[in-house]
Scaffold this motif. Structure first.
Motif, PDB file in Angstrom:
ATOM      1  N   GLY A  24      -3.440 -10.675 -12.509  1.00 43.08           N
ATOM      2  CA  GLY A  24      -2.908 -10.100 -11.278  1.00 43.08           C
ATOM      3  C   GLY A  24      -1.646  -9.302 -11.519  1.00 43.08           C
ATOM      4  N   SER A  25      -0.824  -9.758 -12.449  1.00 48.91           N
ATOM      5  CA  SER A  25       0.402  -9.022 -12.778  1.00 48.91           C
ATOM      6  C   SER A  25       0.069  -7.667 -13.372  1.00 48.91           C
ATOM      7  N   SER A  26      -0.873  -7.644 -14.312  1.00 48.89           N
ATOM      8  CA  SER A  26      -1.239  -6.373 -14.933  1.00 48.89           C
ATOM      9  C   SER A  26      -1.921  -5.449 -13.935  1.00 48.89           C
ATOM     10  N   ALA A  27      -2.716  -6.009 -13.017  1.00 49.56           N
ATOM     11  CA  ALA A  27      -3.360  -5.177 -11.997  1.00 49.56           C
ATOM     12  C   ALA A  27      -2.319  -4.550 -11.067  1.00 49.56           C
ATOM     13  N   LEU A  28      -1.308  -5.312 -10.677  1.00 47.64           N
ATOM     14  CA  LEU A  28      -0.239  -4.780  -9.829  1.00 47.64           C
ATOM     15  C   LEU A  28       0.457  -3.613 -10.526  1.00 47.64           C
ATOM     16  N   LEU A  29       0.787  -3.805 -11.783  1.00 50.03           N
ATOM     17  CA  LEU A  29       1.497  -2.766 -12.519  1.00 50.03           C
ATOM     18  C   LEU A  29       0.629  -1.530 -12.738  1.00 50.03           C
ATOM     19  N   SER A  30      -0.600  -1.756 -13.177  1.00 47.11           N
ATOM     20  CA  SER A  30      -1.459  -0.634 -13.569  1.00 47.11           C
ATOM     21  C   SER A  30      -2.060   0.105 -12.382  1.00 47.11           C
ATOM     22  N   ILE A  78       5.739   4.397 -11.058  1.00 46.75           N
ATOM     23  CA  ILE A  78       6.259   3.473 -12.072  1.00 46.75           C
ATOM     24  C   ILE A  78       5.144   3.212 -13.080  1.00 46.75           C
ATOM     25  N   THR A  79       5.365   3.574 -14.323  1.00 54.72           N
ATOM     26  CA  THR A  79       4.325   3.442 -15.350  1.00 54.72           C
ATOM     27  C   THR A  79       4.555   2.183 -16.186  1.00 54.72           C
ATOM     28  N   VAL A  80       3.528   1.780 -16.917  1.00 54.72           N
ATOM     29  CA  VAL A  80       3.599   0.543 -17.705  1.00 54.72           C
ATOM     30  C   VAL A  80       2.950   0.747 -19.062  1.00 54.72           C
ATOM     31  N   SER A  81       3.504   0.099 -20.082  1.00 58.70           N
ATOM     32  CA  SER A  81       2.887   0.001 -21.397  1.00 58.70           C
ATOM     33  C   SER A  81       2.798  -1.483 -21.754  1.00 58.70           C
ATOM     34  N   HIS A 109      -8.629 -12.630 -15.050  1.00 63.44           N
ATOM     35  CA  HIS A 109      -8.641 -11.433 -15.898  1.00 63.44           C
ATOM     36  C   HIS A 109      -9.913 -10.605 -15.703  1.00 63.44           C
ATOM     37  N   ARG A 110     -10.510 -10.749 -14.551  1.00 62.96           N
ATOM     38  CA  ARG A 110     -11.746 -10.028 -14.248  1.00 62.96           C
ATOM     39  C   ARG A 110     -11.546  -8.511 -14.218  1.00 62.96           C
ATOM     40  N   ALA A 111     -10.361  -8.065 -13.808  1.00 58.10           N
ATOM     41  CA  ALA A 111     -10.113  -6.632 -13.664  1.00 58.10           C
ATOM     42  C   ALA A 111     -10.011  -5.913 -15.007  1.00 58.10           C
ATOM     43  N   LEU A 112      -9.837  -6.674 -16.086  1.00 53.94           N
ATOM     44  CA  LEU A 112      -9.756  -6.051 -17.400  1.00 53.94           C
ATOM     45  C   LEU A 112     -11.142  -5.620 -17.872  1.00 53.94           C
TER      46      LEU A 112
END
Length: 377
Positions: free
Chosen positions: A94-100, A108-111, A336-339
Motif C-alpha cells: 500500500g505504501s508503494s502504491a500510494l507513492l507510485s 512527487i516522484t519515487v525511486s 503486494h497484489r499491485a506489484l
C-alpha cells in the motif's frame, strides 16, 4: 458536583461551544487551550497522539484515520510538487502504491532502493530534489531488519530526512528516534490498538516544528481520527507491552516449529539464528523479534497454500495483522497484489509465501494447529 473520571470520556462531538467572543479569541491566541471543531482537534485524538509521542520519545504527533493517512502525512510534511522520495524496495504494498500511483499525480516522484543499498549505496539513487528516505523497521513481508542508525547516517549525509514505519516492531521493541529517525509512523490499526477493531494511524515527529507541520497537514487534509476510534486505540495501548511479550514469545516458538517441518522450504523470522540480520535485530529490538513470521512452502504453489489455509483452524485468512488472535495472509494476493509478477519475484514474494500474524493464544494450541495443517496432504 465535580466529576473526575479515571478514564477519559469519549467526546463524541463534531463541534465545541464558546460562551462569547473573548473565549473564541483565547482559542486562537492560546493554541491547545480549547477545542473548536473535531477535525482541528479533539480530546480523544489528542490523547492518542500524546500517548504515541510518549512511547516513541518524540516531540509531538498527529493521529490519523488510517496507517495510509499517516504515510501520506509523513511524506507531505517534507515534500511538494517536483520533489523526489527514496523508498525501500521492501515495503508494504500500500505504501508503494500510494507513492507510485497517487503522489506521482501531485508531482512527487519515487525511486525504490534495494535492501542491500539502503545503508551503503544511497547516493546512487539520490536526485537534486530528493527529500526523504522511507523504510520499515522490520520489512513487510520478508521481515528484513534495517540498521536504523546506518540508514539515518546515510540519509542525513545527503541532507535527507529519515521516515520510519515502525508498525511491525512497535516502540516496545525499537524506538527509531534513538537511532536518528526524523519521523516515525504507525498503522495504529495493528499492534498499538491490537484488537482488530480500530482503523487508525499516527505520525510522530522528533522536533516541535515538524510536529506542528504534521498537525497542520492533518487538519487541512482532513486526516484526523474520530473520537471513538481514538478512545479505542488508547484503550488498546494500555496492554501493548504485555501483548508484545506474548506475541514475540509465541512467534519464536512458531518459527522454530516451521524450520523443522519438511513441508516448509524457508522461514523468515529475525529471532532465528540463521536470519541474516539476527544479531542486529537482537540489539535494535532489545532482545525481542516481533510477532510476525513469514515462510515459504517447499511446494511453492498457490495450490499448496490453499491446502494449508483450508487445513488450519487457528490461523484464519485475514489480510491484516497484529490482533490478539492469530491470522495468516497471502502477500502475493493481498498486500503486494499491485506489484507486477516480475517485481514480486525480485522481492522474493513467490506463490508459496505465507505471512503469519502470531497472536497471544496458548502457544501449544497454535503449534498443534500448524503441525496438523502442514501435515495435511
Amino acid at each position: 458536583m465535580k466529576i473526575h473520571p479515571k478514564i477519559t470520556p469519549i467526546y463524541q462531538t463534531s463541534v465545541f461551544k464558546f460562551e462569547d467572543l473573548n473565549e473564541l479569541e483565547l482559542y486562537f491566541g492560546e493554541p491547545g487551550s480549547r477545542y473548536l471543531y473535531s477535525r482541528n482537534g479533539n480530546p480523544n485524538s489528542d490523547e492518542l497522539a500524546a500517548a504515541v509521542t510518549q512511547l516513541e520519545g518524540g516531540a509531538g504527533a498527529v493521529a490519523t484515520g488510517s496507517g495510509m493517512a499517516a504515510i501520506f502525512a509523513a511524506v507531505m510534511a517534507y515534500c511538494e510538487a517536483g520533489d523526489h522520495v527514496l523508498c525501500a524496495a521492501d515495503i508494504y504494498g500500500g505504501s508503494s502504491a500510494l507513492l507510485s500511483q497517487e503522489l506521482s499525480r501531485l508531482g512527487i516522484t519515487v525511486s525504490y532502493v534495494p535492501f542491500a543499498d539502503l545503508t551503503t549505496n544511497l547516493p546512487a539513487y539520490a536526485q537534486p530534489r530528493t527529500r526523504l528516505l522511507l523504510c520499515e523497521t522490520i520489512s513487510n513481508p520478508l521481515l528484513r531488519v534495517i540498521d536504523l542508525r546506518a540508514a539515518a547516517n546515510a540519509a542525513h549525509a545527503l541532507g535527507l530526512k529519515l521516515v520510519v514505519d515502525n508498525t511491525f516492531a512497535t516502540p516496545v521493541l525499537t524506538r527509531p528516534f534513538e537511532h536518528g529517525a526524523d519521523l516515525v509512523m504507525h498503522s495504529v490499526t495493528k499492534y498499538l490498538a491490537g484488537h482488530s477493531d480500530v482503523t487508525a494511524g499516527a505520525v510522530v515527529a522528533r522536533t516541535p516544528e515538524d510536529a506542528a507541520r504534521l498537525r497542520q497537514i492533518g487538519t487541512l487534509f482532513g486526516l484526523t481520527l474520530s473520537p471513538m476510534e481514538s478512545w479505542l486505540a488508547v484503550r488498546g495501548l494500555k496492554t501493548l507491552r504485555l501483548r508484545m511479550e506474548a506475541h514475540c514469545r509465541n512467534a519464536q516458538a512458531v518459527a522454530e516449529l516451521l524450520v523443522r517441518h519438511p513441508a516448509v522450504g524457508q522461514v523468515f523470522y529475525p529471532g532465528l539464528p540463521g536470519h541474516p540480520q539476527h544479531q542486529l535485530a537482537a540489539v535494535q529490538g532489545a532482545g525481542s523479534f516481533g510477532g510476525m513470521v513469514s515462510f515459504r512452502l517447499a511446494d511453492d504453489t498457490t495450490e499448496a497454500v490453499s491446502r494449508f489455509m483450508r487445513a488450519s483452524q487457528r490461523f484464519p485468512f485475514a489480510p491484516s495483522l497484529a490482533g490478539v488472535d492469530s491470522s495468516l495472509s497471502y502477500p502475493a494476493g493481498t498486500s503486494h497484489r499491485a506489484l507486477t509478477e516480475e517485481q514480486r519475484q525480485e522481492l522474493g514474494i513467490t506463490a508459496g509465501l505465507v505471512r503469519l500474524s502470531v497472536g497471544i493464544e496458548p502457544a501449544a494450541e497454535l503449534l498443534a494447529d500448524l503441525q496438523q495443517a502442514l501435515d495435511a496432504k
